[in-house]
Design an enzyme around this catalytic site. Structure first.
Site, PDB file in Angstrom:
ATOM      1  N   ASP A  84      28.628 -10.920   7.880  1.00 14.01           N
ATOM      2  CA  ASP A  84      28.670 -10.823   8.873  1.00 14.01           C
ATOM      3  C   ASP A  84      29.622 -11.628  10.308  1.00 14.01           C
ATOM      4  OD1 ASP A  84      27.015  -9.747  11.382  1.00 14.01           O
ATOM      5  OD2 ASP A  84      25.884  -8.574   9.906  1.00 14.01           O
ATOM      6  N   HIS A 136      25.036 -12.203  15.406  1.00 17.89           N
ATOM      7  CA  HIS A 136      24.563 -10.862  15.228  1.00 17.89           C
ATOM      8  C   HIS A 136      24.166 -11.244  13.620  1.00 17.89           C
ATOM      9  CE1 HIS A 136      25.948  -6.607  13.373  1.00 17.89           C
ATOM     10  NE2 HIS A 136      25.356  -6.104  14.429  1.00 17.89           N
ATOM     11  N   SER A 146      23.245  -1.446  12.417  1.00 22.72           N
ATOM     12  CA  SER A 146      22.900  -3.370  11.955  1.00 22.72           C
ATOM     13  C   SER A 146      21.796  -3.799  11.362  1.00 22.72           C
ATOM     14  CB  SER A 146      24.242  -4.010  13.150  1.00 22.72           C
ATOM     15  OG  SER A 146      25.828  -3.504  12.648  1.00 22.72           O
TER      16      SER A 146
END
Length: 563
Positions: A192, A234, A412
């Site tokens: 990521d 994220h 995601s």
């Protein structure tokens, strides 16, 4: 005046010469082989962890030359020739070098161990900084909705899921948790953009307390602290859907799994070198013994438009990151990747590496299980159905900084929900291969008898997937061991020769490149042995790529046909 002009010209020439001498030139160098390596495939323990070797043994995957590191002999020869090696990949068997003069590169290109060499300036020349990575643009993080506050969500499982119960119960993973299948013994590599504050957040107290975070690596800025507060959140949110443990608020789908946190993505820019970093992260994950990779990343457009992928690149064989993802799968790793958030955009299609034929690609549905409008669509450029499956990706409960939860929308988040659930499934069935798990997950899903390019095989039922594996349905002899189609290309008729191991009933569908079934034969009775079946009256269909889909009610086989 004349002297002034001459002096100015000389000054400019000298300055340009100095600039030219200082400029760096980059080249991608593909190597011929791995000769003169100090390692041998006969001794894999010298370059692979014990867990990595065990994964190969369980799945009967031989160690081969692709597992060997890049030849240090070749590396040394490149350095001796005046090159600085700034990147290397054992799976791609290539290096990226930096030289100060093109003449140096010309001499290097003549070396006998060079298979191919090309300029790589485009990988490094651009230094634009966007406010946000394009792939994350359509993801929405909202403050906890009223449905989250003041309400208690209880399950008969071992955990109090809070508002995350919906995303767990949708795929029945809470029932596997109740059987104590929580990912224990399975290692997940998260690739990521950063893991801001994972080292201090309450949601990950349990992971830290029990040593379930095995380590971190940054492949964009080696040695960097991936937990730094200035880095992307994220990966933090992605990790929370798997390993988060906030009783009454959020329970991830694999709370007892172990995790490697790997950064391959620079969230504030988008350049194609990140695909190469992804491959490095996957190579490391393999060597460290990772069982599952979750990648909530995708590539189609870049800061430099000249680097943009086209839809034709989404064929499973073109993008560097897709080649790397399929290689990881070939090593026995279950690669789970988000489909993308471009469903409502002009692009609309999945992005790399979601196009990989060995990648479990995950799309998004809303709280009720309906297709989420932003979820990227299939098919791949070569006509394969994508995504493979779907999970809740709209108002998914994720952990937020500094504490608490929010609703996150994006594939995601649906991808790691499935990756974590797959860890629980593999814990329950440790002798099966990564591809057998993919088959079981597909077969258990809500649209397994008629997959499409919006939701794929549908929403998996992990209790059903576990039953399929436990009952050895996946290991059983296939209903038919041979399927031939002809002619290909076809005109007005497609003939199928099906050799069945026992009497079965088949559904046969011809699907166009938009995912629409244009011709079908449903409930065709097939006898044991060789059978001939035909789809007729196909004259009026336009030229193009079609997929012929044959299902026996459990497994689906597809073949590409062309008109």
């Amino acid at each position: 005046m004349k002297q002034t002009i001459i002096f100015g010209i000389l000054f400019f020439a000298l300055a340009f010469s100095a600039y030219s001498q200082q400029r760096a030139y980059y080249y991608e160098v593909k190597l011929l082989d791995k000769q003169f390596s100090e390692y041998s495939i006969a001794e894999p323990a010298k370059f692979l962890s014990q867990k990595s070797v065990e994964r190969r043994l369980i799945q009967q995957i031989p160690v081969n030359e692709t597992d060997l590191p890049v030849s240090s002999s070749y590396i040394n020869q490149l350095k001796d020739a005046g090159a600085e090696v700034i990147y290397k990949s054992k799976w791609l068997n290539l290096v990226i070098i930096r030289v100060d003069r093109p003449e140096v590169a010309m001499q290097i290109s003549k070396k006998p161990f060079i298979r191919h060499m090309q300029s790589a300036d485009h990988l490094f020349a651009l230094d634009t900084r966007n406010s946000e990575k394009p792939y994350f643009d359509n993801e929405v993080i909202e403050k906890p909705a009223s449905r989250i506050k003041g309400q208690v969500y209880k399950s008969q499982a071992a955990y109090n899921y809070g508002a995350s119960l919906n995303q767990a119960r949708m795929i029945n993973i809470d029932q596997l948790h109740a059987l104590n299948f929580t990912g224990n013994g399975i290692t997940i590599g998260v690739i990521d953009a950063g893991y801001n504050s994972v080292d201090v957040m309450q949601a990950f107290d349990s992971l830290r307390a029990h040593g379930q975070i095995l380590g971190t690596r940054d492949f964009v800025q080696p040695g960097n602290n991936v937990y730094h507060t200035g880095i992307s959140t994220h990966g933090t949110m992605v990790l929370s859907t798997m390993g988060g443990n906030l009783p009454g608020q959020l329970i991830g789908t694999a709370p007892k799994a172990s995790y490697w946190l790997l950064r391959s993505e620079d969230a504030v820019s988008e350049y194609i070198m990140e695909e190469y970093y992804w491959v490095n992260a996957a190579e490391f994950a393999d060597s460290a013994g990772v069982d599952i990779i979750n990648s909530s990343l995708g590539y189609s457009t870049f800061d430099d438009p000249a680097e943009n992928h086209t839809y034709s690149d989404m064929d499973g064989n073109t993008a560097v990151v897709t080649i790397g993802a399929d290689m990881a799968a070939a090593k026995g790793i279950l690669v789970v990747n988000s489909a993308g958030n471009s469903g409502a955009n002009a692009w609309q299609y999945i992005t790399a590496p979601a196009d990989g034929d060995s990648v479990l690609t995950v799309g998004a549905v809303d709280l009720a299980g309906a297709y989420a409008y932003f979820s990227s669509k299939g098919p791949t450029a070569d006509g394969r159905i994508k995504p493979d499956v779907t999970a809740q990706g709209q108002q998914t409960i994720v952990a937020t900084i500094p504490s608490g939860v929010a609703g996150g929308s994006g594939t995601s988040f649906s991808s790691p929900i499935i990756a974590g659930a797959a860890a629980c499934l593999w814990q329950a069935n440790p002798t099966f291969t990564n591809m057998e798990l993919i088959n079981a997950i597909r077969m258990s899903a809500s649209q397994s008898s008629g997959p499409d390019n919006l939701k794929g095989w549908g929403i998996p039922d992990f209790v059903q997937a576990n039953s399929l594996l436990t009952q050895s349905v996946i290991h059983e002899q296939k209903a038919f061991h041979e399927l031939k189609t002809f002619p290909n290309p076809f005109t007005s008729r497609i003939s199928l020769e099906v050799t069945a191991n026992y009497p079965i009933v088949l559904d046969i569908r011809l699907i166009n490149s938009n995912g629409k079934v244009v011709s079908s034969l449903i409930g065709v009775e097939i006898a044991k042995g060789k059978n001939m079946v035909a789809l007729n009256n196909l004259d009026s269909y336009p030229s193009g790529i079609y997929m012929l889909q044959v299902s026996d009610g459990y497994a689906v086989t597809t073949k590409k046909v062309i008109k």
